[in-house]
Design a protein around this motif. Structure first.
Motif, short mmCIF file in Angstrom:
data_model
loop_
_atom_site.label_atom_id
_atom_site.label_comp_id
_atom_site.label_asym_id
_atom_site.label_seq_id
_atom_site.Cartn_x
_atom_site.Cartn_y
_atom_site.Cartn_z
N SER A 1 -3.33 -5.62 -1.28
CA SER A 1 -2.21 -4.68 -1.39
C SER A 1 -1.38 -4.96 -2.65
O SER A 1 -0.90 -4.03 -3.30
CB SER A 1 -1.32 -4.77 -0.15
OG SER A 1 -0.65 -6.01 -0.07
N SER B 1 -10.19 -3.17 -1.51
CA SER B 1 -9.54 -3.33 -0.20
C SER B 1 -10.59 -3.43 0.91
O SER B 1 -10.48 -4.27 1.81
CB SER B 1 -8.60 -2.15 0.07
OG SER B 1 -7.54 -2.12 -0.87
N VAL B 2 -11.62 -2.58 0.85
CA VAL B 2 -12.70 -2.64 1.83
C VAL B 2 -13.47 -3.95 1.68
O VAL B 2 -13.81 -4.61 2.67
CB VAL B 2 -13.64 -1.43 1.67
CG1 VAL B 2 -14.88 -1.58 2.55
CG2 VAL B 2 -12.90 -0.13 2.00
N TYR C 1 0.83 -1.21 0.00
CA TYR C 1 0.00 0.00 0.00
C TYR C 1 0.86 1.26 0.00
O TYR C 1 0.50 2.27 -0.65
CB TYR C 1 -0.94 -0.01 1.20
CG TYR C 1 -2.17 -0.84 1.00
CD1 TYR C 1 -3.09 -0.54 -0.01
CD2 TYR C 1 -2.43 -1.95 1.80
CE1 TYR C 1 -4.21 -1.32 -0.22
CE2 TYR C 1 -3.57 -2.73 1.61
CZ TYR C 1 -4.45 -2.41 0.60
OH TYR C 1 -5.56 -3.18 0.39
N LEU D 1 -7.26 4.87 -7.67
CA LEU D 1 -7.28 4.89 -6.20
C LEU D 1 -8.64 4.48 -5.67
O LEU D 1 -8.73 3.76 -4.65
CB LEU D 1 -6.90 6.28 -5.70
CG LEU D 1 -5.45 6.71 -5.96
CD1 LEU D 1 -5.22 8.14 -5.48
CD2 LEU D 1 -4.47 5.77 -5.27
N LEU D 2 -9.71 4.89 -6.34
CA LEU D 2 -11.05 4.48 -5.92
C LEU D 2 -11.23 2.97 -6.07
O LEU D 2 -11.85 2.31 -5.22
CB LEU D 2 -12.11 5.23 -6.72
CG LEU D 2 -12.24 6.73 -6.44
CD1 LEU D 2 -13.25 7.36 -7.39
CD2 LEU D 2 -12.67 6.96 -4.99
N ALA E 1 -3.42 -3.90 -5.62
CA ALA E 1 -3.41 -2.43 -5.64
C ALA E 1 -2.13 -1.91 -6.31
O ALA E 1 -2.17 -0.99 -7.14
CB ALA E 1 -3.52 -1.89 -4.23
N VAL F 1 -9.42 1.32 -3.17
CA VAL F 1 -10.19 1.44 -1.93
C VAL F 1 -11.37 0.46 -1.93
O VAL F 1 -11.65 -0.20 -0.92
CB VAL F 1 -10.69 2.89 -1.74
CG1 VAL F 1 -11.68 2.97 -0.58
CG2 VAL F 1 -9.52 3.83 -1.51
N THR F 2 -12.04 0.33 -3.07
CA THR F 2 -13.22 -0.53 -3.16
C THR F 2 -12.87 -1.98 -2.87
O THR F 2 -13.49 -2.63 -2.01
CB THR F 2 -13.87 -0.41 -4.54
OG1 THR F 2 -14.26 0.94 -4.77
CG2 THR F 2 -15.08 -1.32 -4.65
#
Length: 415
Positions: free
Chosen positions: A256, A239-240, A199, A232-233, A259, A236-237
């Motif tokens: 990670s 990863s959550v 990350y 980046l969105l 990403a 985040v999506t």
């Protein structure tokens, strides 16, 4: 014109000399016991030949009567350079496709095709490779135009296979270290550390992209900002989602790594923008770089394609033959050796290199855009820019599917 013909002649001699030298330098033992490395070297040589012919073979191609200049071409040198790449690419596609067909069903090392086709007789295979590489130069332009469209599809398949293997590798890595962590917490701490590195590297690369691809005085650069922000969105999506109760495994380490790969694809897309594009600040720096620096960057790009093809073709987790085991020791007797399973799928290995041959044609021609064929550039053009965000989002969606599929279909085995 004399200088151009001289350079073209030198390029052809250099390509032939490189092929002969590569064969002489590779020992019989290496070719016999490290066939995958030998095939990879041959494929890398093919890319170098395509690169040389693209940049210097125009005077030679102009003398071949059936290779007629397209009246709609923007630039003669660029059009002939594109034709050279297509023909070398097609020759290697046909060569590896024939090898793939010829090795279908090879399960044991006692199979004669294992010895005579895949491992031994390097000089014969080099001769066949040269024959297949030269053959498309006899074809009319219409055949090559059709192949260029086939290559676009084949390149997409090659990229999808890379994504599937990446997802499988990362998930397997996570599962292995989590299992080891049941007996030793240091494996879990290692996963935590690598997750932070993944990350951290993603965010660092995103920061550099905002700096490099929205240079001062270049305007809003809304396209570049949108691509970086959407990346980046996406990160985040998923990863959550990976931490949600329904997600497979509930580990954030794979997220990670995906990403970081997504950020790399976004960076690769932005640096593929035309050098004259005002928002490509990094491209402006590269344009001012020395010829040696540009050549090194091109070699690194080609080497990365070879490595990707090598790893995909050698993958034993997804594409191995039933009953084979990687690294299995050889029995001492010849009879037992003949029944030893091969350690990877030969046919699939050559199929991957056939698809990679199509992919390299797209890289060297800006995905078939003749205006983007430049002597000092590989993988530059708007087509290249859009292919990579598409690959990035397909990777993200595939990863999210692997997270939720076990919960949505509990009766099916996704292991």
């Amino acid at each position: 014109m004399f200088l151009g013909g001289y350079l073209g002649s030198c390029a052809a001699q250099l390509a032939t000399y490189a092929a002969c030298t590569a064969c002489q330098c590779a020992s019989h033992e290496v070719l016999r016991h490290s066939a995958r490395v030998a095939w990879s070297v041959l494929f890398f040589l093919a890319m170098i030949v395509a690169w040389i012919l693209r940049d210097f073979a125009t005077p030679i191609l102009q003398k071949i009567p059936w290779i007629v200049k397209d009246v709609t071409a923007v630039d003669m040198d660029k059009w002939f350079g594109q034709q050279a790449v297509y023909r070398v690419s097609m020759g290697n596609f046909l060569f590896f496709a024939c090898m793939s067909l010829a090795t279908i069903g090879v399960k044991f090392r006692g199979d004669k095709r294992d010895r005579y086709l895949h491992h031994a007789h390097p000089l014969l295979k080099l001769a066949l490779w040269l024959l297949f590489t030269a053959l498309p130069f006899l074809f009319p332009n219409g055949v090559l135009n059709a192949y260029s469209w086939m290559a676009r599809v084949g390149s997409g398949v090659f990229l999808v296979i890379q994504m599937i293997i990446l997802l499988d590798f990362v998930q397997g890595w996570n599962d292995s270290w989590v299992a080891n962590g049941e007996d030793d917490d240091r494996w879990l701490y290692g996963l935590m550390g690598l997750t932070c590195v993944g990350y951290g590297s993603t965010l660092t690369l995103a920061g550099f992209m905002y700096y490099w691809f929205k240079p001062a005085g270049a305007g809003s650069c809304s396209l570049n900002i949108a691509l970086i922000t959407l990346t980046l969105l996406l990160v985040v999506t998923f990863s959550v989602l990976s931490l949600a109760p329904l997600a497979r495994g509930g580990s954030i380490f794979p997220s990670s790594m995906i990403a970081l790969y997504a950020a790399y694809l976004c960076f690769s897309a932005l640096q593929s923008e035309p050098r004259e594009y005002a928002c490509n600040g990094l491209g402006h720096r590269l344009t001012a770089a020395s010829g040696g620096t540009l050549a090194l960057g091109m070699v690194v790009t080609l080497a990365s394609v070879v490595y990707a093809a090598f790893r995909a073709g050698s993958n034993t987790a997804l594409f191995t033959l039933e009953g084979s085991e990687e690294g299995e020791p050889l029995p001492s007797t010849a009879a037992a050796t003949s029944l030893t399973p091969v350690t990877y799928n030969y046919s699939f290995f050559h199929l991957i290199f056939a698809l990679a041959s199509m992919y390299i044609a797209m890289l060297m021609t800006g995905w078939g855009t003749v205006a983007q064929v430049r002597k000092d550039r590989i993988d530059v053009g708007w087509a290249s820019v859009w292919v990579k965000p598409a690959a990035e989002w397909v990777t993200g969606l595939l990863y999210m599917w692997t997270l939720v599929a076990p919960a949505l279909f509990p009766e099916r085995d996704f292991s």
